[in-house]
Design a protein around this motif. Structure first.
Motif, PDB file in Angstrom:
ATOM      1  N   PHE A 213       0.809  -1.209   0.000  1.00 44.04           N
ATOM      2  CA  PHE A 213       0.000   0.000   0.000  1.00 44.04           C
ATOM      3  C   PHE A 213       0.847   1.266   0.000  1.00 44.04           C
ATOM      4  O   PHE A 213       0.666   2.145  -0.841  1.00 44.04           O
ATOM      5  CB  PHE A 213      -0.931  -0.010   1.220  1.00 44.04           C
ATOM      6  CG  PHE A 213      -1.696   1.279   1.366  1.00 44.04           C
ATOM      7  CD1 PHE A 213      -2.829   1.499   0.616  1.00 44.04           C
ATOM      8  CD2 PHE A 213      -1.247   2.271   2.219  1.00 44.04           C
ATOM      9  CE1 PHE A 213      -3.521   2.697   0.721  1.00 44.04           C
ATOM     10  CE2 PHE A 213      -1.935   3.475   2.332  1.00 44.04           C
ATOM     11  CZ  PHE A 213      -3.068   3.679   1.580  1.00 44.04           C
ATOM     12  N   TRP A 214       1.797   1.350   0.952  1.00 45.61           N
ATOM     13  CA  TRP A 214       2.541   2.606   1.099  1.00 45.61           C
ATOM     14  C   TRP A 214       3.428   2.887  -0.099  1.00 45.61           C
ATOM     15  O   TRP A 214       3.667   4.039  -0.456  1.00 45.61           O
ATOM     16  CB  TRP A 214       3.353   2.615   2.402  1.00 45.61           C
ATOM     17  CG  TRP A 214       2.435   2.775   3.574  1.00 45.61           C
ATOM     18  CD1 TRP A 214       2.108   1.830   4.490  1.00 45.61           C
ATOM     19  CD2 TRP A 214       1.668   3.946   3.917  1.00 45.61           C
ATOM     20  NE1 TRP A 214       1.196   2.327   5.385  1.00 45.61           N
ATOM     21  CE2 TRP A 214       0.910   3.622   5.067  1.00 45.61           C
ATOM     22  CE3 TRP A 214       1.547   5.212   3.368  1.00 45.61           C
ATOM     23  CZ2 TRP A 214       0.049   4.532   5.675  1.00 45.61           C
ATOM     24  CZ3 TRP A 214       0.691   6.120   3.972  1.00 45.61           C
ATOM     25  CH2 TRP A 214      -0.049   5.777   5.101  1.00 45.61           C
ATOM     26  N   PHE A 215       3.941   1.819  -0.730  1.00 47.41           N
ATOM     27  CA  PHE A 215       4.773   2.028  -1.915  1.00 47.41           C
ATOM     28  C   PHE A 215       3.952   2.672  -3.025  1.00 47.41           C
ATOM     29  O   PHE A 215       4.344   3.680  -3.604  1.00 47.41           O
ATOM     30  CB  PHE A 215       5.390   0.709  -2.395  1.00 47.41           C
ATOM     31  CG  PHE A 215       6.328   0.914  -3.538  1.00 47.41           C
ATOM     32  CD1 PHE A 215       7.638   1.299  -3.307  1.00 47.41           C
ATOM     33  CD2 PHE A 215       5.896   0.768  -4.849  1.00 47.41           C
ATOM     34  CE1 PHE A 215       8.507   1.538  -4.364  1.00 47.41           C
ATOM     35  CE2 PHE A 215       6.752   0.999  -5.916  1.00 47.41           C
ATOM     36  CZ  PHE A 215       8.063   1.379  -5.666  1.00 47.41           C
ATOM     37  N   ALA A 294      -5.289   2.648  -3.047  1.00 49.14           N
ATOM     38  CA  ALA A 294      -6.498   1.927  -2.614  1.00 49.14           C
ATOM     39  C   ALA A 294      -7.323   1.416  -3.795  1.00 49.14           C
ATOM     40  O   ALA A 294      -7.835   0.298  -3.763  1.00 49.14           O
ATOM     41  CB  ALA A 294      -7.345   2.826  -1.727  1.00 49.14           C
ATOM     42  N   SER A 295      -7.446   2.224  -4.848  1.00 43.99           N
ATOM     43  CA  SER A 295      -8.283   1.806  -5.985  1.00 43.99           C
ATOM     44  C   SER A 295      -7.598   0.785  -6.884  1.00 43.99           C
ATOM     45  O   SER A 295      -8.135   0.406  -7.931  1.00 43.99           O
ATOM     46  CB  SER A 295      -8.710   3.013  -6.831  1.00 43.99           C
ATOM     47  OG  SER A 295      -9.486   3.872  -6.069  1.00 43.99           O
ATOM     48  N   HIS A 296      -6.393   0.360  -6.510  1.00 37.58           N
ATOM     49  CA  HIS A 296      -5.771  -0.787  -7.188  1.00 37.58           C
ATOM     50  C   HIS A 296      -5.667  -1.966  -6.228  1.00 37.58           C
ATOM     51  O   HIS A 296      -5.066  -2.978  -6.552  1.00 37.58           O
ATOM     52  CB  HIS A 296      -4.380  -0.418  -7.720  1.00 37.58           C
ATOM     53  CG  HIS A 296      -4.434   0.282  -9.046  1.00 37.58           C
ATOM     54  ND1 HIS A 296      -4.091  -0.311 -10.236  1.00 37.58           N
ATOM     55  CD2 HIS A 296      -4.833   1.531  -9.372  1.00 37.58           C
ATOM     56  CE1 HIS A 296      -4.256   0.532 -11.228  1.00 37.58           C
ATOM     57  NE2 HIS A 296      -4.709   1.668 -10.731  1.00 37.58           N
ATOM     58  N   ASN A 311     -13.272  -0.544  -8.604  1.00 34.72           N
ATOM     59  CA  ASN A 311     -14.255   0.494  -8.270  1.00 34.72           C
ATOM     60  C   ASN A 311     -14.351   0.545  -6.753  1.00 34.72           C
ATOM     61  O   ASN A 311     -14.700  -0.442  -6.119  1.00 34.72           O
ATOM     62  CB  ASN A 311     -15.623   0.163  -8.862  1.00 34.72           C
ATOM     63  CG  ASN A 311     -15.672   0.455 -10.342  1.00 34.72           C
ATOM     64  OD1 ASN A 311     -14.900   1.263 -10.855  1.00 34.72           O
ATOM     65  ND2 ASN A 311     -16.580  -0.206 -11.054  1.00 34.72           N
ATOM     66  N   ASN A 312     -14.026   1.684  -6.169  1.00 32.00           N
ATOM     67  CA  ASN A 312     -13.975   1.810  -4.717  1.00 32.00           C
ATOM     68  C   ASN A 312     -14.839   3.000  -4.302  1.00 32.00           C
ATOM     69  O   ASN A 312     -14.497   4.150  -4.584  1.00 32.00           O
ATOM     70  CB  ASN A 312     -12.510   2.006  -4.299  1.00 32.00           C
ATOM     71  CG  ASN A 312     -12.340   2.100  -2.810  1.00 32.00           C
ATOM     72  OD1 ASN A 312     -13.047   2.855  -2.152  1.00 32.00           O
ATOM     73  ND2 ASN A 312     -11.408   1.345  -2.270  1.00 32.00           N
ATOM     74  N   TRP A 313     -15.981   2.712  -3.626  1.00 31.50           N
ATOM     75  CA  TRP A 313     -16.967   3.775  -3.369  1.00 31.50           C
ATOM     76  C   TRP A 313     -16.447   4.868  -2.451  1.00 31.50           C
ATOM     77  O   TRP A 313     -16.719   6.043  -2.662  1.00 31.50           O
ATOM     78  CB  TRP A 313     -18.269   3.184  -2.822  1.00 31.50           C
ATOM     79  CG  TRP A 313     -18.155   2.566  -1.456  1.00 31.50           C
ATOM     80  CD1 TRP A 313     -17.878   1.267  -1.178  1.00 31.50           C
ATOM     81  CD2 TRP A 313     -18.287   3.233  -0.198  1.00 31.50           C
ATOM     82  NE1 TRP A 313     -17.835   1.063   0.172  1.00 31.50           N
ATOM     83  CE2 TRP A 313     -18.083   2.261   0.810  1.00 31.50           C
ATOM     84  CE3 TRP A 313     -18.569   4.550   0.180  1.00 31.50           C
ATOM     85  CZ2 TRP A 313     -18.139   2.568   2.156  1.00 31.50           C
ATOM     86  CZ3 TRP A 313     -18.628   4.854   1.532  1.00 31.50           C
ATOM     87  CH2 TRP A 313     -18.420   3.878   2.503  1.00 31.50           C
ATOM     88  N   GLU A 322     -13.367  10.027  -8.776  1.00 35.13           N
ATOM     89  CA  GLU A 322     -12.245   9.343  -9.418  1.00 35.13           C
ATOM     90  C   GLU A 322     -12.038   7.906  -8.920  1.00 35.13           C
ATOM     91  O   GLU A 322     -11.254   7.156  -9.488  1.00 35.13           O
ATOM     92  CB  GLU A 322     -10.953  10.141  -9.208  1.00 35.13           C
ATOM     93  CG  GLU A 322     -11.016  11.568  -9.702  1.00 35.13           C
ATOM     94  CD  GLU A 322     -10.849  11.685 -11.203  1.00 35.13           C
ATOM     95  OE1 GLU A 322     -11.841  12.034 -11.871  1.00 35.13           O
ATOM     96  OE2 GLU A 322      -9.759  11.429 -11.695  1.00 35.13           O
ATOM     97  N   GLY A 323     -12.731   7.540  -7.831  1.00 33.90           N
ATOM     98  CA  GLY A 323     -12.560   6.196  -7.264  1.00 33.90           C
ATOM     99  C   GLY A 323     -13.263   5.105  -8.064  1.00 33.90           C
ATOM    100  O   GLY A 323     -13.051   3.925  -7.805  1.00 33.90           O
TER     101      GLY A 323
END
Ligand code: ZN
Ligand code: ZN
Length: 378
Positions: A213-215, A294-296, A311-313, A322-323
């Motif tokens: 995540f952080w990368f 997050a969206s990946h 797809n992240n609500w 854009e999510g």
């Protein structure tokens, strides 16, 4: 505005890399078979594009090299419930090795500058609770919405993807608002973004979410040499480079946010500076970064895009639409990202409004034929 209010009052906390949340078993070092390496690919990834196969080849080479050097390799198994569906399986040993290399390398001037800018905005933002005034808060919220739309509507949908047309004066105005988010000049931002679409989630993607995540959220930006190495030097932004306005913004990029800071300070002192620059820009940074990270990682795939986009609500709520990122990877040219009626997409509503008053024209939307081609049951 309400979005920004709720965001300020309730900062979201994110767990560390979900990629680690799989069962692990330790084995002796040995080269990996293609069966194991491909086991984490979902239906979309199994339709391997050349980029994904080059990714697997590279990954296999890296694991073998580490194994040959006597490094103990930790193997992962995707859990049986399919929770890791949509993520490419990645050995811990490679993640750890790459993280070590990343932090121990020589940092060049560009790396230090970009880290310095981002760090200084975070430090300013930390002062925000101690300099709270309602005036400063509303200035930050208003500027946040304007510069946020500058990124989503101006930089992203208008300049990167040419999803619709605006009169030149309005195109330039949105681009200038986007520049005030301190995320790079239009030329730099658009160039990076077009590369990201082209190389998404492949071995050549500098912000590959497989590394955690952080990368993919922030760290990748501080290794400019690796970014250039992976993406190559080819220009992909000649349409903007031809225009003197964008060349001017490129040459004078940092002066504009500095001028904004000076104006804010002269109008409202330190509270305006801390809220209008520090808090606003830091929040916008993380919202934009969440689309990359997050969206990946979390969410659903509605379309067979062959990458990890989701797809992240909740990212969509924060990022003005854009999510709905899997929709966006499927139909990059579309001015509308929230394709269902319930998929809230504030940027699209503004574009629709601009169309109604005759300012936005030639709006692009996914065709039925293209939607059919991208469907999973196709
Ligand atoms: Zn993406
Ligand atoms: Zn895009």
């Amino acid at each position: 505005m309400a979005l920004i209010v709720s965001l300020l009052s309730k900062p979201c906390s994110l767990p560390f890399s979900p990629l680690q949340r799989v069962t692990t078993t330790t084995t002796r070092a040995r080269p990996f078979s293609s069966k194991v390496l491909n086991s984490g690919f979902n239906q979309a990834q199994r339709k391997q594009t050349p980029l994904h196969s080059s990714f697997v080849t590279q990954l296999r080479r890296e694991v073998s090299a580490l194994a040959n050097n006597g490094v103990s390799v930790v193997a992962k198994e995707a859990d049986q419930e399919g929770k890791t569906q949509g993520r490419i399986w990645f050995p811990d040993v490679v993640v750890q090795n790459r993280r070590e290399v990343f932090w121990k390398r020589n940092w060049n001037v560009l790396d230090v500058t970009s880290a310095g800018i981002i760090l200084s905005m975070h430090l300013l933002a930390l002062c925000a609770p101690f300099y709270f005034t309602w005036h400063a808060f509303w200035v930050a919220a208003g500027l946040g919405l304007i510069s946020g739309l500058g990124i989503t509507l101006g930089y992203h949908r208008n300049l990167c993807h040419k999803s619709f047309k605006l009169p030149k004066w309005l195109e330039y105005l949105f681009a200038y608002c986007g520049l005030q988010a301190l995320q790079g000049s239009p030329i730099a931002w658009v160039s990076t973004h077009r590369c990201n679409h082209q190389l998404s989630d492949s071995e050549r993607d500098p912000r590959n979410p497989i590394l955690g995540f952080w990368f993919s959220h922030i760290n990748w930006m501080f290794d400019t040499e690796a970014i250039i190495e992976k993406r190559g030097e080819a220009s992909n932004v000649e349409d903007l480079e031809r225009q003197p306005f964008y060349r001017f913004l490129q040459a004078t990029y940092l002066l504009h946010p500095i001028a904004c800071g000076v104006v804010l300070y002269s109008l409202g002192g330190f509270p305006f500076l801390v809220w209008g620059m520090g808090a606003r820009i830091t929040i916008l940074y993380h919202i934009t970064f969440l689309v990359n990270s997050a969206s990946h990682i979390w969410g659903n795939q509605a379309w067979n895009t062959g990458d990890l986009s989701k797809n992240n609500w909740w990212v969509a709520l924060l990022s003005l639409g854009e999510g709905w990122h899997n929709n966006h990877h499927a139909f990059e040219y579309s001015a509308r990202h929230g394709l269902e009626w319930w998929q809230l997409d504030l940027t699209w509503y503004v574009i629709r409004f601009l169309k109604v008053i005759g300012l936005a024209t030639e709006l692009k939307l996914p065709s039925q034929a293209h939607m059919q081609r991208m469907a999973f049951n196709n």
